[in-house]
Structure formats: C-alpha cells, structure tokens
Design an enzyme around this catalytic site. Structure first.
Site, PDB file in Angstrom:
ATOM      1  N   ASP A 173       4.804  -0.207  -6.832  1.00 42.70           N
ATOM      2  CA  ASP A 173       3.572  -0.564  -7.537  1.00 42.70           C
ATOM      3  C   ASP A 173       2.382   0.168  -6.946  1.00 42.70           C
ATOM      4  O   ASP A 173       1.275   0.067  -7.464  1.00 42.70           O
ATOM      5  CB  ASP A 173       3.335  -2.078  -7.450  1.00 42.70           C
ATOM      6  CG  ASP A 173       2.136  -2.522  -8.270  1.00 42.70           C
ATOM      7  OD1 ASP A 173       2.069  -2.145  -9.463  1.00 42.70           O
ATOM      8  OD2 ASP A 173       1.255  -3.206  -7.721  1.00 42.70           O
ATOM      9  N   ARG A 179       0.846  -1.183   0.000  1.00 41.45           N
ATOM     10  CA  ARG A 179       0.000   0.000   0.000  1.00 41.45           C
ATOM     11  C   ARG A 179       0.887   1.240   0.000  1.00 41.45           C
ATOM     12  O   ARG A 179       1.897   1.302   0.701  1.00 41.45           O
ATOM     13  CB  ARG A 179      -0.928   0.022   1.221  1.00 41.45           C
ATOM     14  CG  ARG A 179      -2.090  -0.954   1.159  1.00 41.45           C
ATOM     15  CD  ARG A 179      -3.076  -0.584   0.055  1.00 41.45           C
ATOM     16  NE  ARG A 179      -4.253  -1.444   0.020  1.00 41.45           N
ATOM     17  CZ  ARG A 179      -4.341  -2.563  -0.681  1.00 41.45           C
ATOM     18  NH1 ARG A 179      -3.300  -2.965  -1.398  1.00 41.45           N
ATOM     19  NH2 ARG A 179      -5.458  -3.266  -0.687  1.00 41.45           N
ATOM     20  N   HIS A 216      -0.296  -0.244  -9.624  1.00 38.50           N
ATOM     21  CA  HIS A 216      -1.012  -1.160  -8.738  1.00 38.50           C
ATOM     22  C   HIS A 216      -1.460  -2.408  -9.495  1.00 38.50           C
ATOM     23  O   HIS A 216      -2.636  -2.795  -9.454  1.00 38.50           O
ATOM     24  CB  HIS A 216      -2.213  -0.455  -8.108  1.00 38.50           C
ATOM     25  CG  HIS A 216      -2.624  -1.043  -6.787  1.00 38.50           C
ATOM     26  ND1 HIS A 216      -3.060  -0.283  -5.739  1.00 38.50           N
ATOM     27  CD2 HIS A 216      -2.661  -2.329  -6.340  1.00 38.50           C
ATOM     28  CE1 HIS A 216      -3.350  -1.049  -4.719  1.00 38.50           C
ATOM     29  NE2 HIS A 216      -3.113  -2.311  -5.054  1.00 38.50           N
ATOM     30  N   GLU A 270      -2.624   7.578  -4.941  1.00 34.97           N
ATOM     31  CA  GLU A 270      -2.935   6.973  -6.240  1.00 34.97           C
ATOM     32  C   GLU A 270      -4.413   7.066  -6.619  1.00 34.97           C
ATOM     33  O   GLU A 270      -4.756   6.979  -7.800  1.00 34.97           O
ATOM     34  CB  GLU A 270      -2.503   5.514  -6.261  1.00 34.97           C
ATOM     35  CG  GLU A 270      -3.296   4.601  -5.356  1.00 34.97           C
ATOM     36  CD  GLU A 270      -2.784   3.166  -5.383  1.00 34.97           C
ATOM     37  OE1 GLU A 270      -3.578   2.269  -5.684  1.00 34.97           O
ATOM     38  OE2 GLU A 270      -1.584   2.958  -5.121  1.00 34.97           O
TER      39      GLU A 270
END
Length: 331
Positions: free
Chosen positions: A257, A233, A294, A262
């Site tokens: 990622d 996260r 993600h 985001e």
C-alpha cells in the site's frame, strides 16, 4: 482566521469543513505541498498538510517567509518533515499521534488475502467472462505462521486477526507487547521471523534505523513461497531488491500500500502520463503483486479521527496549549 489545508481529497473536504465549522474558516486545495505550491500559503498563519507533503528545508523556508507559524500535519508519520530546520525557523509542528489502528490492520489483511487468493486476477478474468480456475489456487492460512514486524497498536490489531485465523504468531520489536504475548505470540530475532513466516507484515515507523529494514539479505532469508505485506511506509523495503527477487520467481504474493518513491505519484492521476519510475513500472507488471495508493488509513472512522485531532491541534496552538501531538513546540 482562515486556515489553508493542502492535499485534500474529495471525500475529505466536507469532513474537514464540517469539523472546522464554528471555529475557523478553512480553505481546502487538492494540490500537495511542495516547493512549487508552497507560495500559495503566503499570508496563512496556519497550514495543514497531508502525509505526502514535502516539508524539507526549502519548503519550510518558503512557509516561514510567508508568515506561516503552525504546520498541522494530518498523519502520524513525520519522516517527511525536517524537524531541525522547522525548529530553527521558529515553526510549530503538530501531527496526529494516533487514530484507528483497525483501518490499517484490516487493510493489510485485505492485501494479504487478495494476493493469496488471486482476487485481482480472478476479478479481471470474470469481467471478460473467463471463468477458468487455472492459476487461481491459493492456500489455507489456518495453521501457518505469521510474522509481525512491529507490534504497536496496528501490529497488535493485525496479530489479533491472525489469531482469529488460527495462525502461529511470531513478533519482532524493540519491546514486547503484553497483549500480543497473551495471544500466544513468540518474540524472535528478525532473521528467524523471516525464515519461518509464511506471511510477513510490516508495522514499524520509518526512521533512519528502519530504512530498508527489508533489504536484499532480508528478502533472501524469507521462504520462497512467503507473502509479504507493507501498509506502513514504503522506505521500509528496498524495492529494487524486491523486484530482483520477484524476477527470480520468488514469493506467493506481495501486497504494497506504500512505495518508497510514492511522493509525486500516489494520490494523483497519472494515467495519461508516461511513468518515469522504472522500478514501479516493473513492479506492477508481476501477476503476484498488488499495489494500492496509500489508502490503508482511508476509512471514514480513521479520517474522521485524524481531522478531529487536527482541529484540536489548531485550537491548542491558538490557546497556547501543548499536547503530545506537538513535534516542535511554539516559541
């Protein structure tokens, strides 16, 4: 009954429709659930959401007024959901408590190897027929130290791959994983792990206690030539502090990622719009940083398991059953 699924990617749609076939109709929409799109759910008793849905008080209120009773989130993490408000409104909340840990662990290693061996820079050069090796030197990971923050199912998978590389294993978690101990992992305080690890990978959930787990002090305590990977996260890392360290020339590579801001960016095409997030805009300019959107969980195996569990959560709700996936039970 027709179910409304928000934030459905093109690859996911046929999988969702196939999984619900024979049970219920499902309407898939690409838009993500937020305050602007919540009215679309008016009249739908069951709504399924994606990981980046906004399920704060305002959205939950809109859903409740519109008749929604079950929110089935297609993810494990639920830091985006105000559970107290959901309970007060009488909403049932279910999630996917687990899916293929290999998808995320393997992708974390993909990021680590990509930044270590300068794969993105090399690929960009060869597309321009530039075949020089200048600036592409990496290093062997065999014999070096990896630090795994969070040794649950995904962290364990990551550690097994590290063991295969022949790396020394350090771990940090609230409880020791016997399987990781069998691999030779040594559990140490976070500060020692960060100080000794050549590669640090994050595999802990985001909650109040772990927000900015990697803050300015933690970053300062890492090796100057360390590799940092986050496939868990975004809020685990203080991104502004990370940019400061990168500007100082620290770290061999950083693979992300996830990103703490985001929502409203990832999973969307923003290529024709100005990026208003100055921190992200600066972050992606560093040649030793790789940011992906993600996608660590995004394998056919993992997504299939997520969808199957979501269908199961819906059927359990309609049958009055309760499973371990339920975060807020039916009243």
């Amino acid at each position: 009954m027709e179910i409304l699924a928000f934030g459905v990617q093109a690859d996911e749609k046929p999988l969702i429709e196939r999984a619900f076939h024979g049970h219920h109709e499902v309407r898939c929409v690409e838009v993500f659930l937020n305050a602007d799109t919540a009215p679309i759910a008016h009249g739908y008793e069951i709504v399924s959401t994606s990981v980046n849905a906004d399920l704060g008080p305002r959205v939950l209120q809109t859903l409740a007024v519109g008749g929604t009773q079950l929110i089935a989130q297609r993810s494990t993490g639920f830091n985006n959901i105000d559970l107290d408000v959901a309970e007060r409104l009488g909403l049932t909340i279910a999630r996917v408590s687990s899916y293929s840990p290999y998808s995320v662990a393997e992708f974390a290693w993909t990021l680590a190897m990509a930044v270590n061996r300068r794969i993105v820079r090399a690929s960009t050069r060869t597309r321009d027929f530039d075949f020089r090796l200048d600036g592409l030197m990496g290093r062997d990971l065999h014999g070096r130290t990896v630090g795994v923050l969070g040794t649950g199912k995904i962290g364990e998978c990551f550690a097994r791959i590290a063991h295969g590389f022949g790396m020394r294993l350090l771990g940090w978690d609230i409880a020791e994983n016997p399987a990781c101990l069998d691999l030779g992992m040594t559990y140490v305080p976070k500060e020692r792990l960060l100080a000794e690890a050549d590669l640090v990978s994050l595999h802990v959930p985001l909650m109040e206690q772990t927000r900015h787990l990697i803050d300015a002090d933690a970053l300062a305590g890492m090796k100057d030539d360390a590799i940092l990977v986050n496939s868990s996260r975004g809020g685990l890392i203080d991104t502004a502090a990370l940019v400061t360290e990168l500007r100082a020339g620290r770290f061999t590579g950083v693979g992300l990622d996830v990103y703490e801001a985001e929502a409203g960016l990832f999973f969307l095409d923003k290529s024709l719009e100005p990026i208003e997030d100055d921190t992200l805009a600066r972050l992606v300019t560093f040649p030793n940083v790789l940011v992906t959107s993600h996608q660590a969980y995004y394998t056919r195996d993992a997504v299939g398991q997520i969808i199957d569990t979501t269908v199961g959560n819906v059927l359990d709700y309609l049958a009055g059953r309760r499973s371990d996936n339920v975060l807020v039970p039916r009243v």
